[in-house]
Structures are given as C-alpha cells and as structure tokens.
Design a protein around this motif. Structure first.
Motif, PDB file in Angstrom:
ATOM      1  N   LEU A 335      -3.824  15.276  11.816  1.00 50.81           N
ATOM      2  CA  LEU A 335      -4.410  14.019  11.362  1.00 50.81           C
ATOM      3  C   LEU A 335      -5.008  14.167   9.962  1.00 50.81           C
ATOM      4  CD1 LEU A 335      -5.419  11.102  11.776  1.00 50.81           C
ATOM      5  CD2 LEU A 335      -7.399  12.058  12.982  1.00 50.81           C
ATOM      6  N   LEU A 336      -5.532  15.356   9.652  1.00 47.86           N
ATOM      7  CA  LEU A 336      -6.184  15.568   8.361  1.00 47.86           C
ATOM      8  C   LEU A 336      -5.210  15.518   7.194  1.00 47.86           C
ATOM      9  CD1 LEU A 336      -8.682  18.387   9.401  1.00 47.86           C
ATOM     10  CD2 LEU A 336      -9.154  15.952   9.089  1.00 47.86           C
ATOM     11  N   ASP A 337      -3.923  15.697   7.465  1.00 48.28           N
ATOM     12  CA  ASP A 337      -2.940  15.571   6.387  1.00 48.28           C
ATOM     13  C   ASP A 337      -2.942  14.165   5.795  1.00 48.28           C
ATOM     14  OD1 ASP A 337      -2.164  18.177   6.855  1.00 48.28           O
ATOM     15  OD2 ASP A 337      -0.481  17.609   8.148  1.00 48.28           O
ATOM     16  N   SER A 338      -3.316  13.187   6.614  1.00 44.44           N
ATOM     17  CA  SER A 338      -3.251  11.797   6.159  1.00 44.44           C
ATOM     18  C   SER A 338      -4.304  11.477   5.111  1.00 44.44           C
ATOM     19  CB  SER A 338      -3.409  10.836   7.344  1.00 44.44           C
ATOM     20  OG  SER A 338      -4.721  10.897   7.889  1.00 44.44           O
ATOM     21  N   TYR A 339      -5.348  12.286   4.983  1.00 41.76           N
ATOM     22  CA  TYR A 339      -6.383  12.001   3.990  1.00 41.76           C
ATOM     23  C   TYR A 339      -5.795  11.991   2.582  1.00 41.76           C
ATOM     24  CZ  TYR A 339     -10.249  12.761   0.764  1.00 41.76           C
ATOM     25  OH  TYR A 339     -11.106  12.665  -0.308  1.00 41.76           O
ATOM     26  N   GLN A 340      -5.145  13.059   2.194  1.00 38.76           N
ATOM     27  CA  GLN A 340      -4.543  13.102   0.856  1.00 38.76           C
ATOM     28  C   GLN A 340      -3.418  12.087   0.737  1.00 38.76           C
ATOM     29  OE1 GLN A 340      -3.684  16.800  -1.430  1.00 38.76           O
ATOM     30  NE2 GLN A 340      -1.532  16.246  -1.119  1.00 38.76           N
ATOM     31  N   GLN A 341      -2.619  11.933   1.774  1.00 38.24           N
ATOM     32  CA  GLN A 341      -1.488  11.013   1.711  1.00 38.24           C
ATOM     33  C   GLN A 341      -1.952   9.575   1.476  1.00 38.24           C
ATOM     34  OE1 GLN A 341      -0.026  12.329   5.548  1.00 38.24           O
ATOM     35  NE2 GLN A 341       1.805  13.211   4.621  1.00 38.24           N
ATOM     36  N   GLU A 342      -3.108   9.229   2.006  1.00 41.51           N
ATOM     37  CA  GLU A 342      -3.620   7.872   1.836  1.00 41.51           C
ATOM     38  C   GLU A 342      -4.460   7.718   0.580  1.00 41.51           C
ATOM     39  OE1 GLU A 342      -3.739   6.154   6.393  1.00 41.51           O
ATOM     40  OE2 GLU A 342      -5.590   6.986   5.569  1.00 41.51           O
ATOM     41  N   ARG A 343      -5.328   8.663   0.321  1.00 40.76           N
ATOM     42  CA  ARG A 343      -6.310   8.471  -0.741  1.00 40.76           C
ATOM     43  C   ARG A 343      -5.808   8.828  -2.129  1.00 40.76           C
ATOM     44  NH1 ARG A 343      -9.348   4.811  -0.541  1.00 40.76           N
ATOM     45  NH2 ARG A 343     -10.589   5.763  -2.191  1.00 40.76           N
ATOM     46  N   LEU A 344      -4.929   9.793  -2.269  1.00 36.96           N
ATOM     47  CA  LEU A 344      -4.498  10.184  -3.617  1.00 36.96           C
ATOM     48  C   LEU A 344      -3.787   9.036  -4.345  1.00 36.96           C
ATOM     49  CD1 LEU A 344      -3.222  13.651  -4.689  1.00 36.96           C
ATOM     50  CD2 LEU A 344      -2.160  11.601  -5.612  1.00 36.96           C
ATOM     51  N   PRO A 345      -2.851   8.323  -3.710  1.00 40.22           N
ATOM     52  CA  PRO A 345      -2.232   7.198  -4.439  1.00 40.22           C
ATOM     53  C   PRO A 345      -3.234   6.112  -4.815  1.00 40.22           C
ATOM     54  CG  PRO A 345      -0.930   7.794  -2.505  1.00 40.22           C
ATOM     55  CD  PRO A 345      -2.229   8.516  -2.386  1.00 40.22           C
ATOM     56  N   VAL A 346      -4.186   5.840  -3.940  1.00 38.64           N
ATOM     57  CA  VAL A 346      -5.201   4.832  -4.248  1.00 38.64           C
ATOM     58  C   VAL A 346      -6.041   5.279  -5.434  1.00 38.64           C
ATOM     59  CG1 VAL A 346      -7.325   3.746  -3.414  1.00 38.64           C
ATOM     60  CG2 VAL A 346      -5.313   3.843  -1.937  1.00 38.64           C
ATOM     61  N   ALA A 347      -6.486   6.528  -5.413  1.00 35.24           N
ATOM     62  CA  ALA A 347      -7.307   7.036  -6.520  1.00 35.24           C
ATOM     63  C   ALA A 347      -6.551   6.974  -7.837  1.00 35.24           C
ATOM     64  CB  ALA A 347      -7.755   8.466  -6.224  1.00 35.24           C
ATOM     65  N   ALA A 348      -5.252   7.267  -7.814  1.00 35.34           N
ATOM     66  CA  ALA A 348      -4.445   7.203  -9.035  1.00 35.34           C
ATOM     67  C   ALA A 348      -4.383   5.772  -9.563  1.00 35.34           C
ATOM     68  CB  ALA A 348      -3.046   7.734  -8.759  1.00 35.34           C
ATOM     69  N   ASP A 349      -4.196   4.802  -8.668  1.00 34.86           N
ATOM     70  CA  ASP A 349      -4.145   3.403  -9.092  1.00 34.86           C
ATOM     71  C   ASP A 349      -5.477   2.962  -9.686  1.00 34.86           C
ATOM     72  OD1 ASP A 349      -1.543   3.172  -8.290  1.00 34.86           O
ATOM     73  OD2 ASP A 349      -1.980   2.150  -6.398  1.00 34.86           O
ATOM     74  N   VAL A 350      -6.570   3.315  -9.019  1.00 34.93           N
ATOM     75  CA  VAL A 350      -7.888   2.913  -9.493  1.00 34.93           C
ATOM     76  C   VAL A 350      -8.205   3.566 -10.831  1.00 34.93           C
ATOM     77  CG1 VAL A 350     -10.355   3.037  -8.994  1.00 34.93           C
ATOM     78  CG2 VAL A 350      -8.758   2.405  -7.187  1.00 34.93           C
ATOM     79  N   LEU A 351      -7.810   4.809 -10.995  1.00 36.06           N
ATOM     80  CA  LEU A 351      -8.025   5.498 -12.265  1.00 36.06           C
ATOM     81  C   LEU A 351      -7.286   4.781 -13.390  1.00 36.06           C
ATOM     82  CD1 LEU A 351      -9.358   7.978 -13.559  1.00 36.06           C
ATOM     83  CD2 LEU A 351      -7.264   9.249 -13.093  1.00 36.06           C
ATOM     84  N   GLY A 352      -6.089   4.298 -13.092  1.00 36.79           N
ATOM     85  CA  GLY A 352      -5.345   3.543 -14.089  1.00 36.79           C
ATOM     86  C   GLY A 352      -6.040   2.252 -14.477  1.00 36.79           C
ATOM     87  N   ILE A 353      -6.611   1.557 -13.497  1.00 36.71           N
ATOM     88  CA  ILE A 353      -7.313   0.299 -13.767  1.00 36.71           C
ATOM     89  C   ILE A 353      -8.522   0.540 -14.672  1.00 36.71           C
ATOM     90  CG2 ILE A 353      -8.688  -1.544 -12.711  1.00 36.71           C
ATOM     91  CD1 ILE A 353      -6.898  -1.187 -10.207  1.00 36.71           C
ATOM     92  N   SER A 354      -9.359   1.507 -14.313  1.00 36.23           N
ATOM     93  CA  SER A 354     -10.571   1.756 -15.089  1.00 36.23           C
ATOM     94  C   SER A 354     -10.238   2.254 -16.492  1.00 36.23           C
ATOM     95  CB  SER A 354     -11.488   2.746 -14.358  1.00 36.23           C
ATOM     96  OG  SER A 354     -10.847   3.981 -14.144  1.00 36.23           O
TER      97      SER A 354
END
Length: 521
Positions: A335-354
């Motif tokens: 289950l812990l594998d899903s943390y990076q799989q879910e959060r890394l793409p979101v963080a990349a998108d948010v970093l692009g916005i800011s």
C-alpha cells in the motif's frame, strides 16, 4: 534503543499533520525537531480550501477560523496617492459541495501552534532540540542516530518501522538516503520577509508601494496585515547583485519612509525576519526503502500562489492513513507504494503552477497579483490515474465525480452534512439505489463479523441531494467508496452485477488498502 512505529523528523506543518494522523489512529510514533524553538514567522500564511477541509477532519478548523481571517483587498500607491485597488481573487459563496471556497489567512507560526495543540490533545508532543545525524535501513526497520540538547546523554540510537523526513528544503533525511533534489536556486531573485508592527497605516488593505533602487529598477514593497495578529508581513525584493541589508528598526523605518513618504508609517516592532531565495526543486523520488519524504523535504516552491504549505499538508494527509494501516497490520506493505505514485505527479503540477506565477511577478505582468486559478484551491487535484482508483462504471455521466477525485461535501435529504459522516479514520461507503444498499449492508455485516464495525461506515438512503452533488443520475444504482483521506477509491455500477458480487468487489478493495478499525475523537 527506543523503538517506535514511525519516526518523524521535522515538526513543521507536514510533520505535525502526520503526527496527528498517526496519533488519532493509535500508532506509536516520535516527532523530533532539530531546532530548540518552534518556528516563529508568518512565511506560509494562506490556507487553501482543500487544506481547510483537511483541518476540519483533523478537528482544528474551528481554531483556524477563529484565529485567522479572509485576505484583504490590495491597495497600490505612488507615494501617498492611491493608484489602484483590487483583490487577488474574488470571494466565493459556500455551496453544498464546497463549504470553504476561499483562501484563509493564518500566519504559519499560528498554524503550527494550533496543530501542536491538537497533537497534545491526542497525547503527543514535539521533541525539540533533537536532530538526525545518521540512519541505517534494515529489512525490518530503520535505526536513526539522534543528537542535540533535547536528547538525554546527547546522543541516542532510535529504532522505527518507518522514518519520514519532513525536515524542510535542506532535508538531512533526503541527503542521508541519497535522493537527488532536481531544480534550480535563483540567487538573483531574492526578497526580504519580515513580521513587523507598525502604526499610521490601516489593517483593512494589503498595501503596496512601487520603489526604485539606485539604478532606477522598480521594486514593489508590500505590507500585508496578518489576520488575527497585530503584525504586518513586509515583503521587499532585493536587486540582483545587491547585498541583503541587515534589518533593524531604523533601517526598516528608512525603507518605509522612502516608499510611503516620511512619517507616513511608523515602525514600532520587529518580530521575525528572513531572506527568501527562489528555490524551485523537487525530489527525484519520495521514498527510499522504509524512508519517505514529505513537505518541503520533497518539494520547494516560490511562495507565489500559496501552494507550498498546502501541498505539504496534503502529502502528510495522504501518507498518514497508509502508514497507520501498514504498521498496524491492517494492510499489506505494498500500500505504501501508492504514496509516491499519487503524490509525486501532483507535487510536480503544483510546482509548475507556483513557478509560472512567480515568473509573472518577476516579469512585472499586469495580472501577476491574480490568484483566481481554480487549481490553486487544490480542490480539483486528485488521483484518477493512481493505483488505488477504480472507476468501474461504463457510463458515469458527464457531471460525475470519478474514482480518484476529491469527495465533495453534500447536504443530504435528511439535513445531515456528508462531511460530518466522513470525519474520522474510517472509510465510508455511499450507497445510491436498492441494489447498492443491499451490497452496502452485506459489506457492513461482514465488517461487524470481523469485529471492526467502524472500519467502514455505510451511508444509505441519502437520496437526491447526494446524487446531485456527485453527479449520479436518478436511475443509477451505484456504490461509491470514500478513502480515509476523502478521495473516491472505488465507483461501481451495481446494476451490472448482483449485490453480493458488488459487495465482494468492495471487500477486495478493502483487503488491499483497509485502514485501522476504530476512529479516535
């Protein structure tokens, strides 16, 4: 050697949220902080709508709302003359689906204070003056060498099942496990931040003056009244190549006299000061074995758009229930594998916005102050492509909330508020239609037979109001499973199969990712 379930290194917002999530699930943890004092500045002062929903679930939103306030309108001057007024974003009215539609101002030091109060209520604390020197990973856990004035004897080896680095942009955890931090530091783009007390200026506006350096370059100086305090946040860009001036009361007074006119604003106190450099970076991965990164340790942003602290909170909220489930043996370690799989793409998108907003500000774009992009609210960020999202309706409809999306609030037909039913550490099964209700009852009976009746909370008979909020057609027979962190994990058309087959499909999802049984208030 002291052993615990999870060792959290760094007691900023991400570390505190993670500790609260573990504490209310009864998971043993330690939260250590290298500094001997809690952070005292305003830095991340904006809480986005999604973060407010997280804080409601954590039981701190009442304090956040009582001690903060809405963003004020902006007022720009040339000397004493007002040349423009406006807002960074027009206020929105709450709705059944979005109860907190506007950003809320709260200085970061107070956010930390409120989260520490909640942690104390849950029986936890921050171990100040306790830094990380070294760590070792083994097949069954992590060993960490802690040191500092907060450690008895000066040094201590601590053991944990897992370690989470929430220790900021200069993360020791990230360095020790060898995770790269890709991106750039723009040394030429710097600004002074300070929390000051001042008289002669109203607290109803965010005040901005255009100033010039010796070479004639224009720079905006801003004074923002910090809601719920008697201080203002001062922001002053520093010209490329110039030395960063030492800030004291006389120097601050000179700066404000030059911008606003002599005697217009009287500086009476200096509470905190810092130098910001444009750091735009993200970790190459968010996990190395039993070690995870969250918050600024995983990604650092420009403050433009108010995304950094909020993204950090979302990291911890995503990781907390998963770590708890695995540590307590309620879910497989996969289950812990899903943390990076879910959060890394979101963080990349948010970093692009800011970063785009930051670049607008540097370029002096006319709309650089605008913050009306809905993505900034973080309500539409989700995990549709993630490994835990199963959208199993052939035709969900054009307005449907899909698996992986945030679960919106709703006012149910009997007057109940859906978020009141979602609040806690359980999963929630929403049943819409006769077949869906039969399947949901079968799931609930199975959970009760296993001795964990609160593992899944079943909502039946919700009616038309819930259908409207979730875009479910009136004749659809649908099961919607809401994860502990408020995202849809499974959306199933029950009319396509028997109620028992649908119930077994839900049980299969639960076996893979189920959280612990009993919520803790």
């Amino acid at each position: 050697m002291r052993n615990t379930g999870v060792l959290i290194v760094g007691a900023g917002p991400a570390g505190l949220v993670l500790a609260c999530e573990l504490a209310r699930r009864g998971v043993a943890y330690r939260l250590v902080e290298r500094d001997e004092r809690h952070f005292a500045g305003s830095r991340g002062k904006g809480l986005q709508p999604r973060t407010q929903e997280v804080f409601e679930d954590l039981g701190v939103l009442d304090r956040v709302r009582a001690l903060g306030g809405p963003y004020p309108p902006m007022r720009a001057y040339r000397g004493n003359e007002v040349v423009w007024e406006g807002r960074i974003d027009e206020p929105r009215e709450p709705s059944a689906e979005v109860p907190y539609p506007n950003a809320w101002m709260l200085p970061q030091w107070r956010t930390g204070e409120i989260l520490r109060e909640r942690l104390s209520q849950l029986g936890g604390e921050v171990e100040l003056g306790t830094g990380l020197l070294a760590l070792e990973q083994h097949a069954d856990g992590v060993k960490a060498l802690l040191a500092g004035p907060g450690v008895e004897g000066g040094r201590e080896w601590a053991g944990a099942d897992y370690l989470v680095g929430t220790d900021g942009g200069r993360s020791t955890v990230r360095r020790l496990v060898g995770i790269g931090f890709a991106g750039e530091t723009r040394e030429q783009e710097r600004m002074l931040l300070a929390d000051i007390r001042a008289e002669g200026i109203d607290r109803d506006h965010w005040h901005i003056w255009q100033t010039e350096d010796a070479e004639g370059n224009a720079f905006p100086l801003a004074l923002c009244p910090l809601a719920g305090t008697d201080t203002f946040q001062l922001v002053l860009p520093v010209a490329a190549g110039a030395e960063v001036p030492e800030l004291d009361l006389p120097r601050l007074q000179q700066v404000l006299d030059a911008a606003a006119g002599p005697g217009r604003v009287a500086v009476t106190g200096l509470a905190w000061t810092s130098v910001f450099r444009a750091n735009i970076r993200m970790a190459e991965r968010f996990r190395e074995g039993r070690v995870f990164l969250a918050g600024d340790a995983a990604h650092v942003h420009s403050p433009a758009g108010g995304q950094g602290l909020n993204t950090s909170v979302q990291d911890a909220y995503n990781l907390g229930w998963k770590l708890a489930a695995v540590v307590q043996g309620a879910a497989p370690a996969a289950l812990l594998d899903s943390y990076q799989q879910e959060r890394l793409p979101v963080a990349a998108d948010v970093l692009g916005i800011s970063t785009r907003l930051h670049d607008k500000g540097v370029a002096g774009a006319a709309d650089a102050h605008r913050r009306d992009d809905p993505q900034l609210h973080q309500l539409n960020l989700g995990y549709r492509e993630g490994p835990l999202s199963f959208e199993e309706r052939a035709d969900p409809g054009p307005d449907a909330v899909l698996a992986g999306d945030r679960a919106p609030d709703a006012s149910l037909d009997d007057g109940t508020r859906l978020f009141d039913l979602l609040r806690g550490t359980h999963l929630t099964l929403l049943a819409l239609g006769a077949g869906a209700e039969r399947a949901a009852v079968a799931v609930a009976e199975g959970s009760a037979a296993e001795g964990s009746p609160e593992r899944v909370r079943v909502v039946v008979g919700a009616g038309a109001a819930l259908r409207r909020s979730y875009g479910v057609p009136a004749d659809a027979d649908v099961l919607l499973l809401v994860r502990p962190d408020g995202y849809l994990g499974l959306a199933l058309d029950v009319s396509a199969e028997s109620a028992e087959a649908a119930a077994e499909r839900v049980r299969g999802w639960l076996r893979a990712v189920s959280g612990p049984a009993q919520p803790k208030s």
